[in-house]
Design a protein around this motif. Structure first.
Motif, PDB file in Angstrom:
ATOM      1  N   UNK A   1       7.760   0.225  -1.190  1.00 32.60           N
ATOM      2  CA  UNK A   1       7.346   0.475   0.192  1.00 32.60           C
ATOM      3  C   UNK A   1       8.264   1.498   0.858  1.00 32.60           C
ATOM      4  N   UNK A   2       9.578   1.354   0.659  1.00 34.78           N
ATOM      5  CA  UNK A   2      10.521   2.298   1.256  1.00 34.78           C
ATOM      6  C   UNK A   2      10.382   3.694   0.632  1.00 34.78           C
TER       7      UNK A   2
ATOM      8  N   UNK B   1       2.222  -4.634  -5.890  1.00 36.36           N
ATOM      9  CA  UNK B   1       3.223  -3.637  -5.518  1.00 36.36           C
ATOM     10  C   UNK B   1       3.399  -3.547  -4.007  1.00 36.36           C
ATOM     11  N   UNK B   2       2.916  -4.587  -3.294  1.00 35.94           N
ATOM     12  CA  UNK B   2       3.155  -4.660  -1.854  1.00 35.94           C
ATOM     13  C   UNK B   2       2.232  -3.826  -1.013  1.00 35.94           C
ATOM     14  N   UNK B   3       1.051  -3.439  -1.545  1.00 37.59           N
ATOM     15  CA  UNK B   3       0.129  -2.580  -0.802  1.00 37.59           C
ATOM     16  C   UNK B   3      -1.233  -3.249  -0.655  1.00 37.59           C
ATOM     17  N   UNK B   4      -1.910  -2.940   0.438  1.00 36.93           N
ATOM     18  CA  UNK B   4      -3.274  -3.438   0.603  1.00 36.93           C
ATOM     19  C   UNK B   4      -4.247  -2.429  -0.010  1.00 36.93           C
ATOM     20  N   UNK B   5      -5.563  -2.729  -0.024  1.00 30.33           N
ATOM     21  CA  UNK B   5      -6.521  -1.815  -0.672  1.00 30.33           C
ATOM     22  C   UNK B   5      -6.549  -0.396  -0.117  1.00 30.33           C
ATOM     23  N   UNK B   6      -6.018  -0.189   1.101  1.00 33.71           N
ATOM     24  CA  UNK B   6      -5.963   1.159   1.674  1.00 33.71           C
ATOM     25  C   UNK B   6      -4.654   1.874   1.354  1.00 33.71           C
ATOM     26  N   UNK B   7      -3.774   1.202   0.604  1.00 30.92           N
ATOM     27  CA  UNK B   7      -2.473   1.794   0.305  1.00 30.92           C
ATOM     28  C   UNK B   7      -1.448   1.545   1.383  1.00 30.92           C
ATOM     29  N   UNK B   8      -1.784   0.723   2.358  1.00 33.44           N
ATOM     30  CA  UNK B   8      -0.852   0.370   3.436  1.00 33.44           C
ATOM     31  C   UNK B   8       0.053  -0.769   2.972  1.00 33.44           C
TER      32      UNK B   8
ATOM     33  N   UNK C   1       3.882  -8.735   4.882  1.00 36.99           N
ATOM     34  CA  UNK C   1       5.101  -9.480   4.573  1.00 36.99           C
ATOM     35  C   UNK C   1       6.071  -8.691   3.699  1.00 36.99           C
ATOM     36  N   UNK C   2       5.862  -7.368   3.553  1.00 34.40           N
ATOM     37  CA  UNK C   2       6.726  -6.575   2.692  1.00 34.40           C
ATOM     38  C   UNK C   2       8.003  -6.160   3.415  1.00 34.40           C
ATOM     39  N   UNK C   3       9.196  -6.362   2.791  1.00 33.94           N
ATOM     40  CA  UNK C   3      10.446  -5.922   3.413  1.00 33.94           C
ATOM     41  C   UNK C   3      10.547  -4.411   3.432  1.00 33.94           C
TER      42      UNK C   3
END
Length: 456
Positions: free
Chosen positions: A69-70, A402-409, A413-415
Motif C-alpha cells: 500500500x505504501x 495484497x490489501x486492495x479492493x477490486x478498484x485497486x484502492x 483496514x490496511x496500515x
C-alpha cells in the motif's frame, strides 16, 4: 555507488525475495545501461536479509523495505511531479511473484490515473518457467514489457496471450541477466593444484520430502568417497533462518549436520554467489536449478539428476532434450553429459559473453521506443487482462490478499505510513524484523509439524 545525475534513466525495482531482487536489479542495468537503480524490498516472509543481499551483489542507489500500500502511494506521488524530493521514475521493474505483480499493476493503474508521464513498467521471470505457465503469465499481463528469457519462452508466451485474446505485443525477447562469466577450461593446467570440483547445487523446495533430500545428500557424499581425488561441494541457497523465493522446510545443512561424522574429508558445504562458485566448478549437478543454465552458458559439464524420476513436480522435465539428464550412478561411473546444441540455442544459451550481451538488444530497443513515446505524448493507462469482468471470481480475492479492493484502492483496514507514524527509525525496523522472524519460524518449523500430525 554510481552518480545519480538528471541525465540518467531513473529505474525503480520492486522485489519480494533475494533471487527476484537479483534478477530485477541486474535486468534493470542490462536493459537501461548507466541507469540509476532505486530498490524497494516488499515486506513479507521472503524479504532478503543483509547477508542475502550482500551475496547477490546487485547494488542500488538506495534500498527501502516497504509494504504494498505504501509503495503504491509513493509511486502516485512521484508520478504527479508535485514533490521535488520525490522525482518521478522513468522505468519500474516489477520483480515479484505473479499474484503480487498483478496486484501492483491494478494498484498502479489507479494511482497513475491522470498522470501526464507514468513510468514504463517491466516484468518477467527469474529463471526457467516449468510450472503454472498460463497462471503466472496472465498475472503478468498488463506490463509494457514482459521479458521472455529465451526463444522458447517467446513462443510460449505469445501463444498464451494471443490464445486468450490478450494481445502479445508486450512479450519481448531477452536473456537471463546473470548469464555469462568466465568460460570453463577443462584442461588440468587451468586448475593448477586444485582437484576436480563437483558442485551439487541444491534447491529450497525440490524435492520436498525428507527421504528424497536425505537420499540426494547421501549420494553426494557417496560420490566423494568413491572419488577421493575430487572435491564435492554442497552449494546451499540460504541459511536455516532465511527464506528465499521458495520455502525450505527441511534445509540440507540440517540433514548434513546430523550426518557430520559420516562426511568424507573431500566433502564440504558452501554459501555465496553462484557465479563465484561456478568460477571453480568442473561439474555441476542439480535436480532442476536455474544454476544449470548459468553452468551451461559457461560450457561447464552439467548433470540434471534423474534419480527421483523425470517429473513435473521436480522441474527436471524442463531439461528433456537437453542431453544433460543423468543419474548419480552414471556420474559415479564417469559420465560427462554432452548438451544438445539445438536445445541450448532455444533456451538462449549462447556460450559467449558478446552473444549474451546481444540477448538484451531487443529489450533495449523496445524500452527506448517506449521512453520516447512517454516523453512525446505519454503512455496509455495500464490494462491488465484480468479485470472484474474477465475474472470476477478470481481477481477480487487476489487483490484483497495484497490489501486492495477490486478498484485497486487500499482496503479500509490496511496500515499505511500515516497509521503507523508513531513507529520511527530503529523501533519500526525492530518490529518488522521480529514479525518476519516469527513468520519464518511458523512457516519453517510449525507448519511442517502440523502437516505431519494431520497425516497420522
Amino acid at each position: 555507488m554510481p552518480d545519480s545525475s538528471p541525465t540518467k534513466t531513473r529505474v525503480a525495482v520492486l522485489a519480494d525475495s533475494d533471487t527476484r531482487w537479483k534478477w530485477g536489479a541486474l535486468t534493470a542495468l542490462r536493459i537501461a545501461p548507466e541507469s540509476a537503480v532505486h530498490g524497494y524490498l516488499l515486506w513479507g516472509r521472503a524479504t532478503p536479509t543483509a547477508r542475502q543481499l550482500a551475496e547477490v551483489g546487485a547494488e542500488a542507489e538506495d534500498l527501502t523495505e516497504i509494504n504494498a500500500v505504501d509503495f503504491l502511494a509513493e509511486q502516485g506521488r512521484r508520478a504527479s511531479g508535485e514533490n521535488a524530493e520525490l522525482p518521478p521514475f522513468d522505468v519500474l521493474v516489477l520483480s515479484c511473484v505473479g499474484g503480487t505483480t498483478q496486484a501492483m499493476l491494478h494498484g498502479l493503474a489507479r494511482v497513475w490515473e491522470g498522470a501526464e508521464r507514468r513510468p514504463v513498467v517491466v516484468t518477467g521471470y527469474v529463471g526457467v518457467v516449468y510450472e503454472k505457465l498460463s497462471d503466472g503469465l496472465l498475472l503478468r499481463h498488463g506490463a509494457d514489457l514482459v521479458l521472455a528469457n529465451s526463444p522458447y519462452d517467446v513462443r510460449r508466451f505469445r501463444e498464451i496471450y494471443d490464445g486468450v485474446g490478450a494481445g502479445s505485443g508486450s512479450v519481448t525477447p531477452c536473456a537471463l541477466p546473470f548469464l555469462g562469466g568466465t568460460a570453463h577450461d577443462p584442461g588440468p593446467a587451468a586448475r593448477g593444484e586444485r582437484p576436480t570440483r563437483v558442485v551439487f547445487a541444491v534447491q529450497p523446495s525440490v524435492p520436498e520430502g525428507r527421504a528424497e533430500r536425505a537420499y540426494l545428500l547421501g549420494r553426494a557424499m557417496a560420490h566423494a568417497r568413491r572419488h577421493p581425488d575430487r572435491e564435492v561441494v554442497l552449494k546451499l541457497r540460504s541459511k536455516p533462518s532465511e527464506h528465499t523465493t521458495h520455502i525450505e522446510e527441511l534445509p540440507y545443512q540440517r540433514l548434513a549436520e546430523r550426518a557430520k561424522e559420516e562426511w568424507p574429508g573431500n566433502f564440504s558445504l558452501a554459501y555465496g554467489n553462484m557465479g563465484e562458485v561456478l568460477d571453480t566448478t568442473d561439474l555441476l549437478v542439480t535436480v532442476s536449478s536455474t544454476a544449470a543454465l548459468e553452468s551451461l552458458e559457461r560450457s561447464i559439464p552439467t548433470a540434471v539428476l534423474t534419480d527421483l524420476g523425470v517429473r513435473e513436480p521436480l522441474g527436471n522435465h524442463y531439461f528433456i532434450g537437453s542431453g544433460c539428464l543423468a543419474s548419480w550412478d552414471e556420474i559415479d561411473d564417469g559420465l560427462i553429459p554432452t548438451p544438445d546444441p539445438g536445445w541450448l540455442a532455444d533456451q538462449g544459451i549462447t556460450r559467449g559473453a558478446s552473444s549474451v550481451e546481444s540477448g538484451f538488444t531487443a529489450a533495449r530497443g523496445r524500452l527506448a521506443a517506449l521512453l520516447d513515446e512517454r516523453a512525446r505524448a505519454g503512455l496509455p493507462p495500464l490494462a491488465p487482462y484480468y479485470t472484474t469482468r474477465t475474472a470476477p471470481g478470481y481477481l477480487p480475492r487476489l487483490l484483497a490478499r495484497h490489501g486492495l479492493d477490486p478498484k485497486g484502492e487500499p482496503l479500509a483496514d490496511q496500515p499505511t505510513n500515516a497509521s503507523d507514524a508513531g513507529l520511527r527509525g530503529a523501533s519500526k525496523k525492530l518490529l518488522r524484523r521480529t514479525a518476519r522472524g516469527a513468520y519464518r519460524a511458523g512457516a519453517q518449523r510449525v507448519a511442517p509439524l502440523i502437516r505431519r500430525w494431520g497425516q497420522l
